[in-house]
Motif scaffolding. Structure first.
Motif, PDB file in Angstrom:
ATOM      1  N   GLU A 183       0.814  -1.216   0.000  1.00 28.21           N
ATOM      2  CA  GLU A 183       0.000   0.000   0.000  1.00 28.21           C
ATOM      3  C   GLU A 183       0.850   1.270   0.000  1.00 28.21           C
ATOM      4  OE1 GLU A 183      -0.429  -2.518   1.955  1.00 28.21           O
ATOM      5  OE2 GLU A 183      -2.528  -3.203   1.926  1.00 28.21           O
ATOM      6  N   LEU A 184       1.944   1.249   0.758  1.00 28.14           N
ATOM      7  CA  LEU A 184       2.801   2.434   0.837  1.00 28.14           C
ATOM      8  C   LEU A 184       3.449   2.731  -0.508  1.00 28.14           C
ATOM      9  CD1 LEU A 184       4.034   4.634   2.599  1.00 28.14           C
ATOM     10  CD2 LEU A 184       5.859   3.049   3.207  1.00 28.14           C
ATOM     11  N   SER A 185       4.004   1.708  -1.163  1.00 29.77           N
ATOM     12  CA  SER A 185       4.644   1.904  -2.475  1.00 29.77           C
ATOM     13  C   SER A 185       3.638   2.414  -3.503  1.00 29.77           C
ATOM     14  CB  SER A 185       5.265   0.590  -2.952  1.00 29.77           C
ATOM     15  OG  SER A 185       6.318   0.191  -2.098  1.00 29.77           O
ATOM     16  N   GLU A 186       2.430   1.868  -3.445  1.00 28.81           N
ATOM     17  CA  GLU A 186       1.392   2.308  -4.385  1.00 28.81           C
ATOM     18  C   GLU A 186       1.038   3.782  -4.151  1.00 28.81           C
ATOM     19  OE1 GLU A 186      -3.157   1.065  -5.734  1.00 28.81           O
ATOM     20  OE2 GLU A 186      -2.075  -0.103  -4.216  1.00 28.81           O
ATOM     21  N   ALA A 187       0.939   4.172  -2.877  1.00 23.63           N
ATOM     22  CA  ALA A 187       0.622   5.570  -2.563  1.00 23.63           C
ATOM     23  C   ALA A 187       1.734   6.505  -3.040  1.00 23.63           C
ATOM     24  CB  ALA A 187       0.401   5.726  -1.061  1.00 23.63           C
ATOM     25  N   ILE A 188       2.986   6.086  -2.892  1.00 23.53           N
ATOM     26  CA  ILE A 188       4.112   6.914  -3.343  1.00 23.53           C
ATOM     27  C   ILE A 188       4.089   7.073  -4.862  1.00 23.53           C
ATOM     28  CG2 ILE A 188       6.626   7.020  -3.506  1.00 23.53           C
ATOM     29  CD1 ILE A 188       6.711   5.574  -0.771  1.00 23.53           C
ATOM     30  N   MET A 189       3.838   5.970  -5.579  1.00 22.53           N
ATOM     31  CA  MET A 189       3.783   6.039  -7.044  1.00 22.53           C
ATOM     32  C   MET A 189       2.634   6.934  -7.506  1.00 22.53           C
ATOM     33  SD  MET A 189       6.240   4.362  -8.527  1.00 22.53           S
ATOM     34  CE  MET A 189       5.569   4.088 -10.158  1.00 22.53           C
ATOM     35  N   ASN A 190       1.474   6.839  -6.835  1.00 22.87           N
ATOM     36  CA  ASN A 190       0.342   7.695  -7.200  1.00 22.87           C
ATOM     37  C   ASN A 190       0.667   9.162  -6.947  1.00 22.87           C
ATOM     38  OD1 ASN A 190      -1.198   5.505  -7.968  1.00 22.87           O
ATOM     39  ND2 ASN A 190      -2.158   5.258  -5.970  1.00 22.87           N
ATOM     40  N   ASN A 191       1.412   9.422  -5.868  1.00 20.10           N
ATOM     41  CA  ASN A 191       1.781  10.804  -5.559  1.00 20.10           C
ATOM     42  C   ASN A 191       2.735  11.373  -6.611  1.00 20.10           C
ATOM     43  OD1 ASN A 191       3.825  12.764  -3.902  1.00 20.10           O
ATOM     44  ND2 ASN A 191       1.739  12.936  -3.141  1.00 20.10           N
ATOM     45  N   ILE A 192       3.631  10.554  -7.120  1.00 17.96           N
ATOM     46  CA  ILE A 192       4.572  11.005  -8.163  1.00 17.96           C
ATOM     47  C   ILE A 192       3.844  11.230  -9.485  1.00 17.96           C
ATOM     48  CG2 ILE A 192       6.578  10.337  -9.548  1.00 17.96           C
ATOM     49  CD1 ILE A 192       7.584   8.801  -7.077  1.00 17.96           C
ATOM     50  N   GLY A 193       2.922  10.315  -9.795  1.00 22.52           N
ATOM     51  CA  GLY A 193       2.168  10.435 -11.038  1.00 22.52           C
ATOM     52  C   GLY A 193       3.064  10.356 -12.260  1.00 22.52           C
ATOM     53  N   ASP A 194       2.799  11.226 -13.247  1.00 24.95           N
ATOM     54  CA  ASP A 194       3.586  11.223 -14.488  1.00 24.95           C
ATOM     55  C   ASP A 194       4.548  12.413 -14.553  1.00 24.95           C
ATOM     56  OD1 ASP A 194       1.762  13.231 -14.704  1.00 24.95           O
ATOM     57  OD2 ASP A 194       0.867  12.563 -16.590  1.00 24.95           O
ATOM     58  N   SER A 195       4.954  12.894 -13.382  1.00 20.03           N
ATOM     59  CA  SER A 195       5.807  14.089 -13.347  1.00 20.03           C
ATOM     60  C   SER A 195       7.179  13.867 -13.981  1.00 20.03           C
ATOM     61  CB  SER A 195       5.986  14.554 -11.894  1.00 20.03           C
ATOM     62  OG  SER A 195       6.616  13.544 -11.110  1.00 20.03           O
ATOM     63  N   MET A 196       7.637  12.612 -14.084  1.00 18.84           N
ATOM     64  CA  MET A 196       8.961  12.359 -14.655  1.00 18.84           C
ATOM     65  C   MET A 196       8.933  12.196 -16.167  1.00 18.84           C
ATOM     66  SD  MET A 196      10.884  12.602 -12.057  1.00 18.84           S
ATOM     67  CE  MET A 196      12.431  12.052 -12.747  1.00 18.84           C
ATOM     68  N   GLU A 197       7.750  12.177 -16.755  1.00 16.64           N
ATOM     69  CA  GLU A 197       7.667  12.011 -18.207  1.00 16.64           C
ATOM     70  C   GLU A 197       8.251  13.216 -18.952  1.00 16.64           C
ATOM     71  OE1 GLU A 197       3.709  11.114 -19.369  1.00 16.64           O
ATOM     72  OE2 GLU A 197       3.670   9.159 -18.365  1.00 16.64           O
ATOM     73  N   GLN A 198       8.266  14.375 -18.296  1.00 16.27           N
ATOM     74  CA  GLN A 198       8.824  15.564 -18.952  1.00 16.27           C
ATOM     75  C   GLN A 198      10.322  15.430 -19.212  1.00 16.27           C
ATOM     76  OE1 GLN A 198       8.971  19.069 -16.333  1.00 16.27           O
ATOM     77  NE2 GLN A 198       8.501  17.696 -14.608  1.00 16.27           N
ATOM     78  N   TYR A 199      10.954  14.476 -18.517  1.00 11.42           N
ATOM     79  CA  TYR A 199      12.383  14.225 -18.716  1.00 11.42           C
ATOM     80  C   TYR A 199      12.626  12.991 -19.583  1.00 11.42           C
ATOM     81  CZ  TYR A 199      12.429  17.305 -14.657  1.00 11.42           C
ATOM     82  OH  TYR A 199      12.216  18.355 -13.793  1.00 11.42           O
ATOM     83  N   GLY A 200      11.561  12.410 -20.135  1.00 12.76           N
ATOM     84  CA  GLY A 200      11.709  11.190 -20.924  1.00 12.76           C
ATOM     85  C   GLY A 200      11.981   9.970 -20.070  1.00 12.76           C
ATOM     86  N   ILE A 201      11.556  10.032 -18.801  1.00 14.84           N
ATOM     87  CA  ILE A 201      11.822   8.953 -17.838  1.00 14.84           C
ATOM     88  C   ILE A 201      10.497   8.359 -17.361  1.00 14.84           C
ATOM     89  CG2 ILE A 201      12.664   8.466 -15.497  1.00 14.84           C
ATOM     90  CD1 ILE A 201      14.800  10.587 -15.953  1.00 14.84           C
ATOM     91  N   LYS A 202      10.484   7.067 -17.149  1.00 16.24           N
ATOM     92  CA  LYS A 202       9.331   6.397 -16.541  1.00 16.24           C
ATOM     93  C   LYS A 202       9.795   5.678 -15.269  1.00 16.24           C
ATOM     94  CE  LYS A 202       5.645   3.059 -17.338  1.00 16.24           C
ATOM     95  NZ  LYS A 202       5.005   2.110 -18.297  1.00 16.24           N
ATOM     96  N   LEU A 203       9.148   5.986 -14.148  1.00 18.60           N
ATOM     97  CA  LEU A 203       9.434   5.264 -12.900  1.00 18.60           C
ATOM     98  C   LEU A 203       8.570   4.016 -12.859  1.00 18.60           C
ATOM     99  CD1 LEU A 203       9.671   8.139 -10.238  1.00 18.60           C
ATOM    100  CD2 LEU A 203      11.422   7.214 -11.761  1.00 18.60           C
ATOM    101  N   LEU A 204       9.211   2.873 -12.761  1.00 25.75           N
ATOM    102  CA  LEU A 204       8.489   1.598 -12.774  1.00 25.75           C
ATOM    103  C   LEU A 204       8.050   1.163 -11.380  1.00 25.75           C
ATOM    104  CD1 LEU A 204      10.806  -0.292 -15.276  1.00 25.75           C
ATOM    105  CD2 LEU A 204       8.730   1.019 -15.771  1.00 25.75           C
TER     106      LEU A 204
END
Length: 290
Positions: A144-165
């Motif tokens: 649950e914690l990892s999922e909440a962190i990923m949801n908080n990040i969202g797609d903010s790294m796409e502007q750098y051409g990066i995807k957080l898996l």
């Protein structure tokens, strides 16, 4: 001399051609991107494995990894909603998905990318944990914690051409100076819960014991009443049979005689006993031979 010079020139030409061809070839592997730069600007991206060509001496090549990469965040303090400090140690799985954006925003630097990832993920971890109580943080370690962190990040790294898996927590623990106090409190709470369960169990056992004792007393009382009724019925039947057996005067006289003999025998049991009978007693006449 002319022939020798011609051979040397031909050799140099062949060597120059080989060098030019070598400088023009670009070999792209399955796990990498190739960026073709012309005067510093990316003019072409090669994202398919194979052999390509560039203009020697004018175009240059940068290589970027295409496989999944791992970045290990440094352990850091985070504060929960109930103002409890915890140590968070996490790692990130990430991948370059748009090499052109990556080159334009981060100058094709993995180090720059890791700095961006570090800042983004740490801020997300801090924000998520600050909105949760310590108990919720501890119980959320199973995903649950990892999922909440990923949801908080969202797609903010796409502007750098990066995807957080994935953002996974290796360790989420209390600071060393707080562990002893927290463990003692947890032990105390568990002891209270255990005492409550024990008291409830004892109370329930007492109820069961009282119910069982009452049922046993009722069963014994019923059995005694039934035994008394059976005994009374037996004695009544015995008297009925006895009355039927001695329902004439002769039988009654014989019965009386037998009872007298039994009484005499009982009185003569032992040594030094004397039986005194009246002279008109039927038993005396037997003893006297009359």
């Amino acid at each position: 001399m002319k022939k020798t010079a011609g051979k040397i020139l031909g050799t140099l030409s062949v060597l120059a051609l080989i060098v030019a061809l070598g400088g023009a070839m670009v070999v792209t592997r399955e796990n990498e991107y190739k960026l073709i730069r012309e005067f510093g600007r990316v003019s072409r991206v090669i994202d398919q494995a194979g052999l390509s060509f560039k203009i020697p001496f004018i175009q240059t090549v940068d290589t970027l990894p295409r496989q999944i990469l791992l970045y290990d965040l440094a352990a850091s303090d985070v504060i929960t909603m109930d103002k409890k400090t915890m140590m968070s140690d996490s790692y990130v799985l990430w991948q370059i998905t748009d090499p052109l954006k990556f080159a334009q925003t981060l100058n094709s630097s993995i180090l720059n990318a890791e700095r961006r990832i570090d800042t983004t993920v740490y801020n997300s971890i801090k924000n998520v944990i600050s909105s949760m109580s310590q108990n919720d943080v501890i119980s959320g370690r199973d995903g649950e914690l990892s999922e909440a962190i990923m949801n908080n990040i969202g797609d903010s790294m796409e502007q750098y051409g990066i995807k957080l898996l994935a953002v996974e927590t290796k360790q989420l623990d209390l600071p060393a100076d707080n562990k002893a106090a927290v463990y003692e409190r947890m032990i105390s709470e568990r002891d209270k819960i255990a005492a409550t369960y024990q008291a409830e169990g004892q109370a329930e056992a007492k109820v069961i014991q009282n119910t069982t004792d009452r049922e046993i007393a009722i069963n014994i009382s019923n059995a005694q009443a039934e035994a008394a009724a059976i005994t009374a019925e037996g004695e009544a039947e015995y008297m009925r049979v006895l009355a039927a057996a001695y329902n004439t005067s002769e039988r009654a006289e014989f019965y009386g005689f037998i009872r007298a003999l039994d009484a005499a025998r009982a009185s003569l049991t032992g040594k030094g006993n004397t039986l005194i009978l009246p002279a008109d007693s039927p038993m005396a006449s037997i003893f006297m031979g009359q």
